[in-house]
Design a protein around this motif. Structure first.
Motif, PDB file in Angstrom:
ATOM      1  N   VAL A 113       4.073   1.022   2.488  1.00 16.88           N
ATOM      2  CA  VAL A 113       4.170   0.322   2.987  1.00 16.88           C
ATOM      3  C   VAL A 113       3.479  -1.660   2.642  1.00 16.88           C
ATOM      4  O   VAL A 113       3.457  -1.575   1.505  1.00 16.88           O
TER       5      VAL A 113
ATOM      6  N   HIS B 157      -7.676 -16.140  16.311  1.00 14.67           N
ATOM      7  CA  HIS B 157      -6.673 -15.856  17.016  1.00 14.67           C
ATOM      8  C   HIS B 157      -6.936 -16.715  18.032  1.00 14.67           C
ATOM      9  O   HIS B 157      -6.037 -17.079  19.535  1.00 14.67           O
TER      10      HIS B 157
ATOM     11  N   GLU C  16     -11.964 -14.780  11.220  1.00 14.49           N
ATOM     12  CA  GLU C  16     -12.037 -14.141  12.924  1.00 14.49           C
ATOM     13  C   GLU C  16     -13.633 -14.497  12.284  1.00 14.49           C
ATOM     14  O   GLU C  16     -14.354 -13.766  13.303  1.00 14.49           O
TER      15      GLU C  16
ATOM     16  N   VAL D 172       2.957  -4.358   3.276  1.00 11.93           N
ATOM     17  CA  VAL D 172       2.397  -5.907   4.177  1.00 11.93           C
ATOM     18  C   VAL D 172       2.717  -7.100   3.310  1.00 11.93           C
ATOM     19  O   VAL D 172       2.006  -7.698   4.356  1.00 11.93           O
TER      20      VAL D 172
ATOM     21  N   GLN E 132     -13.929 -10.549   8.246  1.00 17.52           N
ATOM     22  CA  GLN E 132     -13.109  -9.660   9.194  1.00 17.52           C
ATOM     23  C   GLN E 132     -14.236  -7.990   9.892  1.00 17.52           C
ATOM     24  O   GLN E 132     -14.529  -7.991  10.820  1.00 17.52           O
TER      25      GLN E 132
ATOM     26  N   PHE F 254       0.752  -1.135   0.133  1.00 22.03           N
ATOM     27  CA  PHE F 254       0.429  -0.236  -0.142  1.00 22.03           C
ATOM     28  C   PHE F 254       0.878   0.728  -0.054  1.00 22.03           C
ATOM     29  O   PHE F 254       1.420   1.486   0.915  1.00 22.03           O
TER      30      PHE F 254
ATOM     31  N   ASP G  33       0.248 -13.195  14.010  1.00 22.63           N
ATOM     32  CA  ASP G  33      -0.242 -12.011  14.858  1.00 22.63           C
ATOM     33  C   ASP G  33      -1.110 -10.850  14.125  1.00 22.63           C
ATOM     34  O   ASP G  33      -1.311 -11.059  12.601  1.00 22.63           O
ATOM     35  N   ASN G  34      -1.314 -10.075  15.014  1.00 23.31           N
ATOM     36  CA  ASN G  34      -2.123  -9.356  14.705  1.00 23.31           C
ATOM     37  C   ASN G  34      -1.292  -8.154  13.270  1.00 23.31           C
ATOM     38  O   ASN G  34       0.028  -7.951  13.856  1.00 23.31           O
ATOM     39  N   GLY G  35      -1.718  -8.107  11.990  1.00 18.93           N
ATOM     40  CA  GLY G  35      -0.973  -7.351  11.260  1.00 18.93           C
ATOM     41  C   GLY G  35       0.376  -7.817  10.551  1.00 18.93           C
ATOM     42  O   GLY G  35       0.713  -7.061  10.330  1.00 18.93           O
ATOM     43  N   ALA G  36      -0.117  -9.043  11.011  1.00 23.88           N
ATOM     44  CA  ALA G  36       0.952  -9.885  10.424  1.00 23.88           C
ATOM     45  C   ALA G  36       0.713 -10.206   8.514  1.00 23.88           C
ATOM     46  O   ALA G  36       1.719 -10.104   7.620  1.00 23.88           O
ATOM     47  N   GLY G  37      -0.839  -9.563   8.481  1.00 21.65           N
ATOM     48  CA  GLY G  37      -1.332 -10.242   6.482  1.00 21.65           C
ATOM     49  C   GLY G  37      -2.181 -11.099   6.625  1.00 21.65           C
ATOM     50  O   GLY G  37      -2.075 -11.187   5.810  1.00 21.65           O
ATOM     51  N   LYS G  38      -3.226 -11.323   7.325  1.00 22.82           N
ATOM     52  CA  LYS G  38      -3.846 -12.578   6.996  1.00 22.82           C
ATOM     53  C   LYS G  38      -5.220 -11.248   6.398  1.00 22.82           C
ATOM     54  O   LYS G  38      -5.747 -12.066   5.016  1.00 22.82           O
ATOM     55  N   SER G  39      -5.609 -10.751   6.639  1.00 20.87           N
ATOM     56  CA  SER G  39      -6.874 -10.159   6.162  1.00 20.87           C
ATOM     57  C   SER G  39      -6.007  -9.969   4.752  1.00 20.87           C
ATOM     58  O   SER G  39      -6.913 -10.675   3.883  1.00 20.87           O
ATOM     59  N   THR G  40      -5.131  -8.818   4.554  1.00 20.88           N
ATOM     60  CA  THR G  40      -5.037  -8.565   3.205  1.00 20.88           C
ATOM     61  C   THR G  40      -4.616  -9.864   2.721  1.00 20.88           C
ATOM     62  O   THR G  40      -5.197  -9.517   1.412  1.00 20.88           O
TER      63      THR G  40
HETATM   64  N1  LIG Z   1      -5.273  -0.418   2.937  1.00 20.71           N
HETATM   65  C1  LIG Z   1      -4.367  -0.016   3.487  1.00 20.71           C
HETATM   66  N2  LIG Z   1      -3.019   0.640   4.005  1.00 20.71           N
HETATM   67  C2  LIG Z   1      -2.411   0.622   4.499  1.00 20.71           C
HETATM   68  N3  LIG Z   1      -2.174   0.013   5.407  1.00 20.71           N
HETATM   69  C3  LIG Z   1      -2.848  -1.569   5.272  1.00 20.71           C
HETATM   70  C4  LIG Z   1      -4.456  -1.564   4.472  1.00 20.71           C
HETATM   71  N4  LIG Z   1      -4.711  -3.029   4.812  1.00 20.71           N
HETATM   72  C5  LIG Z   1      -3.653  -3.682   5.576  1.00 20.71           C
HETATM   73  N5  LIG Z   1      -2.627  -2.304   6.225  1.00 20.71           N
HETATM   74  C6  LIG Z   1      -1.563  -2.499   6.938  1.00 20.71           C
HETATM   75  O1  LIG Z   1      -1.284  -4.072   6.461  1.00 20.71           O
HETATM   76  C7  LIG Z   1      -0.843  -4.722   8.148  1.00 20.71           C
HETATM   77  C8  LIG Z   1      -1.748  -6.044   7.729  1.00 20.71           C
HETATM   78  O2  LIG Z   1      -3.263  -5.676   8.192  1.00 20.71           O
HETATM   79  P1  LIG Z   1      -4.082  -7.377   7.768  1.00 20.71           P
HETATM   80  O3  LIG Z   1      -4.857  -6.263   8.102  1.00 20.71           O
HETATM   81  O4  LIG Z   1      -3.897  -8.007   6.547  1.00 20.71           O
HETATM   82  O5  LIG Z   1      -3.641  -7.783   9.511  1.00 20.71           O
HETATM   83  P2  LIG Z   1      -3.942  -9.259  10.286  1.00 20.71           P
HETATM   84  O6  LIG Z   1      -3.059 -10.469   9.639  1.00 20.71           O
HETATM   85  O7  LIG Z   1      -5.452  -9.572   9.010  1.00 20.71           O
HETATM   86  O8  LIG Z   1      -4.283  -9.077  11.660  1.00 20.71           O
HETATM   87  P3  LIG Z   1      -5.481  -9.037  12.949  1.00 20.71           P
HETATM   88  O9  LIG Z   1      -5.230 -10.409  13.153  1.00 20.71           O
HETATM   89  O10 LIG Z   1      -5.114  -7.680  13.970  1.00 20.71           O
HETATM   90  O11 LIG Z   1      -6.846  -9.581  11.931  1.00 20.71           O
HETATM   91  C9  LIG Z   1      -1.540  -3.554   8.767  1.00 20.71           C
HETATM   92  O12 LIG Z   1       0.411  -3.445   9.489  1.00 20.71           O
HETATM   93  C10 LIG Z   1      -2.278  -2.781   8.159  1.00 20.71           C
HETATM   94  O13 LIG Z   1      -1.838  -1.662   8.494  1.00 20.71           O
END
Ligand SMILES: Nc1ncnc2c1ncn2[C@@H]1O[C@H](COP(=O)(O)OP(=O)(O)OP(=O)(O)O)[C@@H](O)[C@H]1O
Ligand SMILES: [Mg+2]
Lengths: 267, 701
Positions: A24, A210, A178, A26, A93, A21, A45-52
């Motif tokens: 950033v 989680h 989730e 990800v 999520q 992004f 972990d939180n913010g690992a990038g799973k949702s992305t």
């Molecule tokens: N649209 C975006 N623009 C910029 N950064 C983003 C965007 N979407 C996600 N991120 C960043 O990507 C990283 C991973 O986000 P993601 O939502 O994939 O984490 P996650 O593994 O699903 O975490 P969680 O367990 O908290 O759901 C985070 O640091 C977030 O700040």
């Protein structure tokens, strides 16, 4: 760059996935696959990038670099619509339902059944109402009134509806991000049961949570990602629940498992 | 105790018989009122407008309503005597209606007196000196004014009524909070509401007292005062017994679980719950309130000329408001409609006179289509700018508001007006056979028949089911389905009558001479008669009523766009796009496309509005449409659309526009200076939105 499928039999094979992004980064080169009739726990972990990662797979985000294979073909999933066409249903999520719309309208959003009057297509509201009641009842969610707005419902009820919708429409792959975060013990058990039922019906499932206990109960394999990289793939037979939990927290593969990991990477 | 009465026990007898007696009393009152009006014993309306040998609109309404009311009351009395359970529910409704009638009559005194007082304030008159002059320098007391005695009685009666109203308002608010299936996030603190109501009531009383002092100074003493005094009495005759009866029945209902189940919702709750389902609750309440206020404040308000005036005035803006509602529901905003209107009007004019590029001088219809297309292109530019830059639409359209305005400013040299007449051309006309009109009317007939064919069986089935449930459970059960069926049937019959009448009007001369129709008249002409003179079916529209054809087009557009919004998947995706963009996208809705489409729709409707405006007054000035954007947004917001997206209705925008129009016309009619118009609209906007939020708060959290 030409990409070759690494797991030719897999339902989904994502290779060298990068997602930036702006500046950033990800996802930084993740390989991820789901076999047919397999439940994969996607952990990190939180913010690992799973949702992305799953948003890339479902066309919500376009990928920066990499290639997705689905059912053996290289596909270009440009929009969530494309993903649905392929038979992928997702419970996101953070993007589940539209609070100001009714249950029935949410349920059918994006693929409303219609009937034709001359050249005009009208939504079949009656079918929408009755089918959504039945479909949700099938997965154990009993709603009072399909015209009720979703905004008036509790968080758990909303989550159940989103899951019910995905289960109803899912054809090949079900992605649950989730799904149980707001659910009671009983409801959670139901979700785990559908997950297994879906697998038995021939679907594959990606399960993100989680709560290691839940996913350990149903998943066949775990993929752990760590700040945009993949830590590794582990079959349930290879690891214990505690080892999985440790890996998520520490981001390190325990000594004992290094061997498996190298084999997995090597092939 | 009522339950005991209904169960034929002895102890509830007195109360039960009292309620029965009251109900019988209302039967008599209803019949009497109808009879008195029918026999010209009780002419309604202000003196100068009463014609003894003719019924005006008020009188007809009152006669019909009186008869219906009397019949219902008679049935209820009968039911109470036979001790039917359902008679309880009926009595509640009957008392409720009587309450409303009584309240309305009382308000009809309060509002004009208040308004007159406001007028005096507006004229900066020092009340004290005037009063002193009038009574010859004495300290003014009520008695010292000629009609003082009457004033005191009026005052006392109104005070009683207000107190009663006050007691009546609090309990429903309380019950709203307890309503099943409904969660209020923040229940308004009861004390606060009480305080507000108290202040409000005190305010009204002050205004009344002052008004009663002030009125005789300025208005003809003999007329209005006496009429108002009668009205106060009539109002109280309705209000107080109904109030007593209503409370009595409600108390009965609270006492018995069984009855509570049987009489599921009290009228007040029922109406509130129904309102909460509609996005435009605030607009509906506002519409009724404003309509009633003006109707009571001045007789002229129901005159055809006034109705035509407020409809015609807002028809064009109403058409734009439909599109703005769409856009607002999808979470976006268009400030550029005024400028788009200017460009479209200019294009339309130029295409007919100077000629379009390549195509040359065009006939009005192609010119109109092309002008609408130009507008749609401008809308598409808005939309594409929005989705490519991701700048908020407020900014994007603020930019295009200014940019598009430059087009008209540059094209029309400084301050000039581009007129059709300057080209020395006759207004364009076309000649057409009557058969076309007949054919159109027949198509209308077919449409009505088709709707009936589709909807009627379903409703009939529902009504039948409800009816048999009633039968089975004794007389319990819902009658909603039955009422729906009846209402639909009535609407259908009215539509059918209109269409048949049109067929008759146009069929009368079928095959006769050709009709000459002006293009501009077709777009937005003034309708002065339908059918030719001397026909049986001929309808002449009063000379001073400015009925414009655009009203008809507006209503048609409202119907079409309402159906699209509520009954197609496109409509569904509009709601989703504004309600939760991410969720909509995740379900495969192409949100960007929906938004661009909506910008094109707004612009297209604005183009159509531009055609109406130009047809009504064939001239374009460089600033045409300036300032419209805010008025149209105001209409939309009054109509219940949420600025944040995801919620709203086309019918709401219709009501919003009507409220706007009624205010414009009504304020002039009651003699309030038009300078107060924007101030009033401002207050109304805020009030409507607060109402909308309040009612919706009862629905979601
Ligand atoms: N649209 C975006 N623009 C910029 N950064 C983003 C965007 N979407 C996600 N991120 C960043 O990507 C990283 C991973 O986000 P993601 O939502 O994939 O984490 P996650 O593994 O699903 O975490 P969680 O367990 O908290 O759901 C985070 O640091 C977030 O700040
Ligand atoms: Mg996540």
């Amino acid at each position: 760059m030409e990409y070759k499928q690494k797991n030719p039999d897999a339902l989904v094979d994502m290779i060298d996935i990068h997602k930036y992004f702006g500046s950033v980064q990800v996802l930084r080169g993740i390989d991820f696959h789901v076999d047919r009739q397999e439940i994969v726990g996607l952990l990190g972990d939180n913010g690992a990038g799973k949702s992305t990662l799953i948003k890339v797979l479902t066309g919500f985000h376009t990928l920066t670099r990499g290639q997705i294979f689905f059912d053996g073909d290289g596909v270009d999933i440009a929009s969530p619509h494309d993903a649905r066409e392929l038979g992928i249903e997702t419970v996101h999520q953070d993007l589940a339902l539209v609070p100001l719309m009714s249950i029935a309208r949410n349920f059918w959003l994006g693929q409303e059944p219609t009937y034709k009057v001359g050249p005009f297509h009208f939504m079949d509201k009656k079918l929408m109402a009755s089918e959504s009641i039945h479909a949700l009842a099938d997965v154990g969610i009993h709603i009072r009134d399909p015209e009720e707005t979703v905004g008036t419902m509790s968080g758990g009820e909303r989550q159940s509806i989103a899951i019910g919708r995905a289960v109803y429409f899912g054809k090949k792959l079900l992605i649950l991000d989730e799904p149980t975060s707001a659910l009671s013990v009983g409801e959670t058990q139901k979700v785990l049961d559908y997950t297994i039922a879906a697998k038995e019906k021939g679907m594959s499932v990606i399960f993100i949570t989680h709560n290691i206990r839940h996913v350990y109960e149903v998943a066949d394999r775990f993929t752990i990602i760590e700040r945009g990289h993949k830590l590794g793939d582990f079959y349930k037979s290879e690891v214990t629940e505690n080892e999985v939990a440790d890996m998520i927290v520490t981001g390190q593969i325990p000594e004992r498992l290094r061997l498996y990991e190298e084999v997995a990477v090597g092939d | 105790m009522m339950q005991a009465y209904l169960e034929n026990k002895n102890e509830g007898r007195n109360i039960g018989l009292l309620v029965t007696l009251l109900m019988f009393g209302f039967t008599l009152i209803g019949a009497l009122v109808a009879l008195m009006v029918l026999l010209w014993w009780m002419p309604l309306g202000e003196y100068e407008n009463i014609l003894l040998d003719d019924f005006n609109a008020y009188e007809v309404i009152v006669i019909i309503a009186g008869v219906i009311y009397a019949v219902c009351c008679a049935r209820t009395t009968f039911g109470l005597l036979r001790r039917e359970q359902s008679s309880l529910r009926w009595s509640q409704w009957m008392f409720f209606i009587a309450l409303i009638i009584g309240g309305a009559i009382l308000l009809s005194v309060i509002i004009p007196v208040g308004l007159k007082f406001a007028l005096l304030l507006g004229q900066n008159i020092d009340l004290r000196t005037q009063i002193t002059e009038e009574v010859g320098g004495l300290v003014p007391t009520v008695l010292s004014i000629g009609e003082g005695l009457i004033s005191i009685s009026v005052l006392v009666l109104v005070l009683i009524a207000l107190l009663a109203l006050f007691v009546f308002i609090i309990p429903p608010l309380e019950s709203l909070r307890r309503m099943e299936g409904i969660r209020l996030i923040v229940a308004p603190p009861r004390r606060l509401i009480q305080a507000i109501l108290l202040v409000f009531a005190l305010g009204i009383i002050c205004v009344l007292i002052a008004g009663i002092y002030a009125v005789p100074l300025h208005l003809d003493k003999t007329k209005i005062r006496i009429a108002e005094d009668h009205r106060i009495l009539a109002g109280l005759i309705f209000f107080l017994p109904a109030f007593f009866g209503y409370r009595q029945v409600r108390q009965m209902r609270e006492e018995s679980d069984e009855l509570r189940r049987a009489v599921a919702l009290t009228p007040g709750k029922f109406i509130r719950a129904e309102l909460a389902k509609s996005p435009s609750a605030g607009a509906i309440i506002g519409f009724i309130a404003i309509f009633m206020t003006f109707t009571m404040a001045t007789d002229l308000f129901l005159e055809p000329s006034s109705i035509a005036s407020y409809l015609s005035n807002v028809a064009t803006k109403g058409v734009i408001a439909i599109g703005v509602t769409y856009l607002m529901i999808s979470g976006e905003f268009d400030l550029s409609v005024g400028s788009v209107l200017g460009v479209a009007a200019l294009s339309f004019m130029l295409f007919m006179t100077e000629g379009a590029p390549v195509l040359g001088v065009l006939d009005p219809i192609p010119a109109a289509l092309l002008a609408i297309f130009v507008a749609m292109v401008l809308g598409a530019v808005n939309g594409v700018l929005l989705i490519t830059t991701r700048i908020p639409s407020f900014i994007v359209t603020l930019g295009t508001l200014l940019a598009y305005r430059a087009i008209t400013l540059v094209a029309i040299a400084g301050g000039r007006i581009l007129r059709y007449r300057d080209y020395h051309a006759e207004f364009p006309v076309f000649v057409i056979s009557n058969i076309v009109f007949v054919a159109l009317a027949v198509i209308g007939l077919a449409l009505v028949a088709f709707t009936a064919y589709r909807v009627l069986p379903v409703l009939l089935q529902g009504a039948g089911r409800a009816w048999s449930i009633r039968r089975e459970n004794g007389d319990f059960g819902t009658s909603g389905a039955i009422i729906r069926f009846a209402v639909f049937l009535v609407i259908l019959l009215i539509l059918l009558a209109i269409v048949l009448w049109l067929v008759a009007v146009f069929g009368y001369h079928i095959g006769g001479e050709l009709v000459e129709v002006g293009y501009f008249d077709l777009f937005n002409g003034r309708v002065s008669y339908i059918g030719s003179e001397g026909d049986f079916f001929h309808l002449e529209i009063p000379r001073d009523a400015n009925v414009r054809l655009a009203i008809l087009w507006w209503f048609i557009f409202v119907a079409i766009f309402h159906i699209i919004l509520t009954s197609t998947s496109f409509g569904n995706s509009i709601f989703a796009a504004g309600g939760n963009e991410g969720a909509a996208r995740a379900q495969g809705v192409n949100v960007d496309r929906v938004k661009v489409q909506n910008f094109v729709i707004v612009a297209g409707l604005t183009g159509i509005a531009a055609i109406y405006e130009t047809a009504r007054n064939p001239g374009v000035d460089p600033l045409k449409g300036q300032g419209w954007e805010l008025e149209v947004i105001a209409m939309t917001v009054i109509g219940g659309a949420l600025l944040t997206g995801g919620y709203g209705s086309v019918v709401g925008s219709l009501l919003g526009a009507l409220i706007f129009g009624m205010l414009q016309t009504g304020l002039v009619l009651v003699g309030i200076e038009s300078r107060l118009f924007s101030g009033t609209v401002g207050v109304i906007i805020i009030a409507a939105v607060v109402l909308n939020t309040f009612v919706r708060g009862a629905q979601r959290n």
